[in-house]
Design a protein around this motif. Structure first.
Motif, PDB file in Angstrom:
ATOM      1  N   ILE A   1       0.850  -1.184   0.000  1.00 31.53           N
ATOM      2  CA  ILE A   1       0.000   0.000   0.000  1.00 31.53           C
ATOM      3  C   ILE A   1       0.890   1.240   0.000  1.00 31.53           C
ATOM      4  O   ILE A   1       1.794   1.356   0.833  1.00 31.53           O
ATOM      5  CB  ILE A   1      -0.926  -0.005   1.231  1.00 31.53           C
ATOM      6  CG1 ILE A   1      -1.901  -1.192   1.150  1.00 31.53           C
ATOM      7  CG2 ILE A   1      -1.699   1.300   1.344  1.00 31.53           C
ATOM      8  CD1 ILE A   1      -2.604  -1.509   2.447  1.00 31.53           C
ATOM      9  N   VAL A   2       0.649   2.129  -0.941  1.00 30.68           N
ATOM     10  CA  VAL A   2       1.415   3.366  -1.016  1.00 30.68           C
ATOM     11  C   VAL A   2       1.096   4.199   0.221  1.00 30.68           C
ATOM     12  O   VAL A   2      -0.075   4.446   0.517  1.00 30.68           O
ATOM     13  CB  VAL A   2       1.044   4.158  -2.293  1.00 30.68           C
ATOM     14  CG1 VAL A   2       1.760   5.505  -2.325  1.00 30.68           C
ATOM     15  CG2 VAL A   2       1.356   3.338  -3.537  1.00 30.68           C
ATOM     16  N   SER A   3       2.135   4.594   0.986  1.00 26.11           N
ATOM     17  CA  SER A   3       1.841   5.393   2.182  1.00 26.11           C
ATOM     18  C   SER A   3       2.335   6.828   2.043  1.00 26.11           C
ATOM     19  O   SER A   3       1.905   7.689   2.788  1.00 26.11           O
ATOM     20  CB  SER A   3       2.405   4.738   3.443  1.00 26.11           C
ATOM     21  OG  SER A   3       3.799   4.861   3.482  1.00 26.11           O
TER      22      SER A   3
ATOM     23  N   VAL B   1       4.226   0.396   1.959  1.00 25.43           N
ATOM     24  CA  VAL B   1       4.232  -0.559   3.067  1.00 25.43           C
ATOM     25  C   VAL B   1       3.912  -1.931   2.487  1.00 25.43           C
ATOM     26  O   VAL B   1       2.864  -2.125   1.862  1.00 25.43           O
ATOM     27  CB  VAL B   1       3.214  -0.172   4.153  1.00 25.43           C
ATOM     28  CG1 VAL B   1       3.143  -1.249   5.231  1.00 25.43           C
ATOM     29  CG2 VAL B   1       3.603   1.170   4.771  1.00 25.43           C
ATOM     30  N   GLY B   2       4.865  -2.854   2.655  1.00 25.98           N
ATOM     31  CA  GLY B   2       4.757  -4.168   2.026  1.00 25.98           C
ATOM     32  C   GLY B   2       4.544  -5.287   3.033  1.00 25.98           C
ATOM     33  O   GLY B   2       4.186  -5.036   4.192  1.00 25.98           O
TER      34      GLY B   2
ATOM     35  N   ASP C   1      -3.141   3.806  -2.410  1.00 28.06           N
ATOM     36  CA  ASP C   1      -3.252   2.948  -3.594  1.00 28.06           C
ATOM     37  C   ASP C   1      -2.570   1.612  -3.306  1.00 28.06           C
ATOM     38  O   ASP C   1      -1.602   1.550  -2.554  1.00 28.06           O
ATOM     39  CB  ASP C   1      -2.550   3.587  -4.802  1.00 28.06           C
ATOM     40  CG  ASP C   1      -3.372   4.698  -5.425  1.00 28.06           C
ATOM     41  OD1 ASP C   1      -4.519   4.902  -4.987  1.00 28.06           O
ATOM     42  OD2 ASP C   1      -2.855   5.361  -6.352  1.00 28.06           O
ATOM     43  N   TRP C   2      -3.077   0.581  -3.952  1.00 25.08           N
ATOM     44  CA  TRP C   2      -2.451  -0.739  -3.889  1.00 25.08           C
ATOM     45  C   TRP C   2      -1.505  -0.868  -5.078  1.00 25.08           C
ATOM     46  O   TRP C   2      -1.886  -0.513  -6.197  1.00 25.08           O
ATOM     47  CB  TRP C   2      -3.545  -1.809  -3.944  1.00 25.08           C
ATOM     48  CG  TRP C   2      -3.008  -3.196  -3.889  1.00 25.08           C
ATOM     49  CD1 TRP C   2      -2.717  -3.989  -4.958  1.00 25.08           C
ATOM     50  CD2 TRP C   2      -2.679  -3.953  -2.729  1.00 25.08           C
ATOM     51  NE1 TRP C   2      -2.215  -5.191  -4.539  1.00 25.08           N
ATOM     52  CE2 TRP C   2      -2.195  -5.200  -3.169  1.00 25.08           C
ATOM     53  CE3 TRP C   2      -2.747  -3.702  -1.357  1.00 25.08           C
ATOM     54  CZ2 TRP C   2      -1.775  -6.184  -2.285  1.00 25.08           C
ATOM     55  CZ3 TRP C   2      -2.333  -4.688  -0.482  1.00 25.08           C
ATOM     56  CH2 TRP C   2      -1.855  -5.914  -0.941  1.00 25.08           C
ATOM     57  N   VAL C   3      -0.272  -1.341  -4.836  1.00 21.20           N
ATOM     58  CA  VAL C   3       0.637  -1.613  -5.956  1.00 21.20           C
ATOM     59  C   VAL C   3       1.094  -3.070  -5.889  1.00 21.20           C
ATOM     60  O   VAL C   3       1.124  -3.677  -4.814  1.00 21.20           O
ATOM     61  CB  VAL C   3       1.894  -0.700  -5.957  1.00 21.20           C
ATOM     62  CG1 VAL C   3       1.532   0.739  -6.282  1.00 21.20           C
ATOM     63  CG2 VAL C   3       2.648  -0.774  -4.634  1.00 21.20           C
ATOM     64  N   GLY C   4       1.419  -3.627  -7.048  1.00 17.26           N
ATOM     65  CA  GLY C   4       1.974  -4.977  -7.110  1.00 17.26           C
ATOM     66  C   GLY C   4       3.475  -4.897  -7.266  1.00 17.26           C
ATOM     67  O   GLY C   4       4.023  -3.849  -7.627  1.00 17.26           O
TER      68      GLY C   4
END
Ligand SMILES: [Zn+2]
Length: 196
Positions: free
Chosen positions: A113-115, A130-131, A152-155
């Motif tokens: 999640i992009v923090s 945050v992974g 946002d969610w990132v892969g």
């Protein structure tokens, strides 16, 4: 039946009946408007809130990065271990620098999640993701950000920004400073990155 007749309400006048129908119609229209306009957006907000919380919880339960497990943020570039090198004002290097031509896309090493998408004095334009296990992944000195925002969610492998020399790297060869923070403490990313 004189007693019953006494208890009967007086018959409403025509005006009263018309007013009553109009008021009921207005209330009904207002309720329809509220259900139509407000409830879908509230339920959508609730849905995305629940999804975000679920993603956060599942992230925290995942394993922290292990040795040689993370793809590089710049897969085409050579990795060198610059952790712990001396820096100005008695600081030591709490990460590694990976050099690449200005504008090279920087990829997230993990899902998460992009923090943060913003600036600080040393790092310039930075992104924090945050992974798994709640580890913070810090990408600094970016030229620009990808089209991402906090929450946002990132892969893993998603582009989060572009190599530059912002912050205290101004004027040095463009590179990304990559840091990993576990429970608030910096750890050396080098051993955790895949080497070929
Ligand atoms: Zn650095």
């Amino acid at each position: 039946m004189p007693v019953n007749q006494k208890n009967q309400q007086p018959k409403p006048t025509l005006l009263h009946r018309v007013l009553s129908v109009l008021i009921k119609a207005a209330v009904l229209l207002a309720l329809l408007f509220i259900f139509d306009k407000l409830l879908p957006s509230i339920s959508q907000q609730t849905q995305s809130f629940v999804v975000a919380k679920w993603q956060q919880l599942s992230l925290l339960q995942q394993e922290l990065p292990t040795e040689d497990s993370l793809p590089s943020p710049l897969p085409e570039q050579r990795l060198t271990d610059t952790w712990g090198a001396a820096r100005s004002q008695g600081r030591t290097h709490e990460g590694i620098d990976i050099f690449a031509p200005r504008g090279t896309p920087v990829q997230s090493t993990t899902q998460g999640i992009v923090s943060k998408v913003g600036e600080n004095t040393l790092g310039g334009r930075v992104v924090v993701v945050v992974g798994p296990g709640g580890a913070g992944h810090y990408y600094a000195h970016l030229e620009d950000y990808a089209d991402i925002s906090p929450n946002d969610w990132v892969g893993a492998g998603d582009i989060i920004g572009y190599v530059g020399d912002s912050g205290n790297a101004k004027g040095t060869p463009p590179h990304v400073h990559y840091g990993i923070y576990i429970s608030g403490s910096a750890v050396n990313p080098y051993p955790l990155l895949q080497k070929d």
